[in-house]
Design a protein around this motif. Structure first.
Motif, PDB file in Angstrom:
ATOM      1  N   ASN A   1      79.842  -3.173 -61.515  1.00 44.08           N
ATOM      2  CA  ASN A   1      81.162  -2.533 -61.556  1.00 44.08           C
ATOM      3  C   ASN A   1      81.408  -1.872 -62.902  1.00 44.08           C
ATOM      4  O   ASN A   1      81.974  -0.777 -62.986  1.00 44.08           O
ATOM      5  N   LEU A   2      81.004  -2.555 -63.966  1.00 43.74           N
ATOM      6  CA  LEU A   2      81.208  -2.014 -65.309  1.00 43.74           C
ATOM      7  C   LEU A   2      80.373  -0.751 -65.523  1.00 43.74           C
ATOM      8  O   LEU A   2      80.843   0.225 -66.122  1.00 43.74           O
ATOM      9  N   ILE A   3      79.145  -0.751 -65.020  1.00 39.82           N
ATOM     10  CA  ILE A   3      78.315   0.453 -65.116  1.00 39.82           C
ATOM     11  C   ILE A   3      78.953   1.593 -64.331  1.00 39.82           C
ATOM     12  O   ILE A   3      79.001   2.743 -64.793  1.00 39.82           O
ATOM     13  N   GLY A   4      79.470   1.280 -63.148  1.00 38.97           N
ATOM     14  CA  GLY A   4      80.114   2.305 -62.337  1.00 38.97           C
ATOM     15  C   GLY A   4      81.338   2.897 -63.001  1.00 38.97           C
ATOM     16  O   GLY A   4      81.588   4.109 -62.918  1.00 38.97           O
ATOM     17  N   LEU A   5      82.107   2.064 -63.705  1.00 39.58           N
ATOM     18  CA  LEU A   5      83.290   2.566 -64.400  1.00 39.58           C
ATOM     19  C   LEU A   5      82.918   3.495 -65.546  1.00 39.58           C
ATOM     20  O   LEU A   5      83.685   4.396 -65.893  1.00 39.58           O
ATOM     21  N   GLY A   6      81.733   3.273 -66.104  1.00 38.75           N
ATOM     22  CA  GLY A   6      81.334   4.086 -67.252  1.00 38.75           C
ATOM     23  C   GLY A   6      80.677   5.399 -66.909  1.00 38.75           C
ATOM     24  O   GLY A   6      80.451   6.234 -67.806  1.00 38.75           O
ATOM     25  N   ARG A   7      80.398   5.636 -65.627  1.00 35.25           N
ATOM     26  CA  ARG A   7      79.680   6.870 -65.300  1.00 35.25           C
ATOM     27  C   ARG A   7      80.532   8.111 -65.516  1.00 35.25           C
ATOM     28  O   ARG A   7      80.000   9.200 -65.765  1.00 35.25           O
ATOM     29  N   ASN A   8      81.869   7.983 -65.447  1.00 33.58           N
ATOM     30  CA  ASN A   8      82.739   9.138 -65.656  1.00 33.58           C
ATOM     31  C   ASN A   8      82.812   9.561 -67.119  1.00 33.58           C
ATOM     32  O   ASN A   8      83.221  10.683 -67.413  1.00 33.58           O
ATOM     33  N   VAL A   9      82.450   8.642 -68.016  1.00 37.42           N
ATOM     34  CA  VAL A   9      82.483   8.964 -69.447  1.00 37.42           C
ATOM     35  C   VAL A   9      81.100   8.806 -70.055  1.00 37.42           C
ATOM     36  O   VAL A   9      80.954   8.524 -71.243  1.00 37.42           O
ATOM     37  N   LEU A  10      80.066   9.000 -69.224  1.00 37.50           N
ATOM     38  CA  LEU A  10      78.705   8.707 -69.648  1.00 37.50           C
ATOM     39  C   LEU A  10      78.245   9.602 -70.797  1.00 37.50           C
ATOM     40  O   LEU A  10      77.492   9.168 -71.673  1.00 37.50           O
ATOM     41  N   ARG A  11      78.710  10.841 -70.836  1.00 39.70           N
ATOM     42  CA  ARG A  11      78.247  11.764 -71.885  1.00 39.70           C
ATOM     43  C   ARG A  11      78.888  11.496 -73.232  1.00 39.70           C
ATOM     44  O   ARG A  11      78.306  11.830 -74.266  1.00 39.70           O
ATOM     45  N   THR A  12      80.053  10.928 -73.254  1.00 38.15           N
ATOM     46  CA  THR A  12      80.759  10.709 -74.528  1.00 38.15           C
ATOM     47  C   THR A  12      80.765   9.228 -74.932  1.00 38.15           C
ATOM     48  O   THR A  12      80.345   8.886 -76.029  1.00 38.15           O
ATOM     49  N   GLU A  13      81.217   8.361 -74.033  1.00 35.32           N
ATOM     50  CA  GLU A  13      81.248   6.921 -74.324  1.00 35.32           C
ATOM     51  C   GLU A  13      80.162   6.230 -73.492  1.00 35.32           C
ATOM     52  O   GLU A  13      80.441   5.421 -72.606  1.00 35.32           O
ATOM     53  N   TRP A  14      78.917   6.527 -73.813  1.00 34.30           N
ATOM     54  CA  TRP A  14      77.792   6.029 -73.022  1.00 34.30           C
ATOM     55  C   TRP A  14      77.637   4.525 -73.104  1.00 34.30           C
ATOM     56  O   TRP A  14      77.007   3.902 -72.238  1.00 34.30           O
ATOM     57  N   TYR A  15      78.187   3.916 -74.138  1.00 35.89           N
ATOM     58  CA  TYR A  15      78.023   2.468 -74.333  1.00 35.89           C
ATOM     59  C   TYR A  15      78.631   1.657 -73.189  1.00 35.89           C
ATOM     60  O   TYR A  15      78.190   0.526 -72.922  1.00 35.89           O
ATOM     61  N   VAL A  16      79.648   2.213 -72.499  1.00 40.92           N
ATOM     62  CA  VAL A  16      80.309   1.473 -71.410  1.00 40.92           C
ATOM     63  C   VAL A  16      79.300   1.133 -70.320  1.00 40.92           C
ATOM     64  O   VAL A  16      79.323   0.029 -69.754  1.00 40.92           O
TER      65      VAL A  16
END
Length: 277
Positions: free
Chosen positions: A228-243
């Motif tokens: 779930n956490l990886i999925g939440l981070g895909r929308n900001v993958l280019r800028t906040e990739w650490y999520v």
């Protein structure tokens, strides 16, 4: 005792055990390290790791503490892996044992059923089960177990086919012992070592399958899953990739630990390897 000594002589087993122990400590101590709801709002969204001492691993796009989700997610991943593996191993051993012990028509029918399950990729079959029965964490766990048993059944069948004609089995038949006794007390204990080793593969795949479902937003959104956490981070993958990167590394290390433990078990339980040392 000899197998235990052989296990701890394996460097891979020691490294894998250390990794798994760390993940277990994270999961067991999650409520102590991070009490409260890990999915609750904790601070300003998208704070980078190290930017705020309160959030050593930063926050996600909803302002939730990534470290808290990581620790609580370890519990979820281990629970899913263990329960789903147990379900698949029990089903696989039951079908493989009956097919391999009796052979003939029974073997043919059960293997055709096994092949029918293997016709579709297990992830595609998992998607169908989740779509039909829902995406609660309990349903997902059981569904993963139900799609993971065919390789276990085939492995168990192969071991039973090899063992059922051995001298000790024939001696038990002469003594008048029943089939249930032969299967459970004589053949199965000798067939278990390779199944136990393969169970580590099933557990690693189970963790990956749940993470893939969660990434596609098809798993339970009300649990702090690493996927779930990886999925939440895909929308900001280019800028906040650490999520996405932090839980991704956690999944990678957990699967590596499980795989290394499986390699250590193979070194300890495989008689060819053990006799060569």
């Amino acid at each position: 005792m000899r197998a235990l000594k052989a296990y701890f002589r394996s460097p891979a087993a020691l490294v894998g055990s250390a990794i798994l122990l760390a993940v277990v400590i994270m999961g067991v101590g999650a409520s102590w390290f991070y009490p409260g709801d890990p999915l609750g709002l904790a601070g300003r969204p998208l704070q980078w790791p190290g930017a705020n001492p309160r959030f050593p691993l930063g926050t996600d796009s909803s302002g939730r503490d990534i470290a808290a989700q990581l620790f609580h997610g370890a519990r979820i991943s281990l629970l899913i892996g263990f329960v789903a593996t147990s379900i698949s191993v029990v089903i696989g051993i039951a079908i493989g044992a009956v097919a391999g012990f009796y052979g003939g028509v029974t073997d043919t029918v059960l293997m055709r059923v096994t092949e029918a399950f293997q016709t579709l990729p297990n992830f595609l079959l998992l998607l169908v089960l989740v779509a039909v029965f829902g995406s609660t964490i309990e349903t997902v766990t059981v569904a993963i177990g139900l799609v993971s048993w065919p390789p276990v059944a085939r492995l168990t069948r192969a071991e039973f086919l090899s063992l059922r004609t051995r001298e000790f089995v024939q001696a038990c038949r002469v003594q008048g012992l029943g089939d249930v006794h032969l299967i459970l007390r004589e053949v199965l204990p000798n067939a278990l070592p390779p199944v136990i080793v393969y169970a580590s593969v099933v557990m690693a795949v189970a963790i990956l399958l749940e993470s893939a479902l969660a990434f596609l937003q098809l798993s339970d959104p009300n649990v702090p899953s690493w996927g779930n956490l990886i999925g939440l981070g895909r929308n900001v993958l280019r800028t906040e990739w650490y999520v996405s990167a932090i839980p991704g590394v956690a999944i990678l290390l957990t699967i590596l630990g499980v795989s290394l433990v499986g390699q250590g078990l193979n070194d300890a339980l495989n008689p060819r390897i053990a006799s060569g040392r």
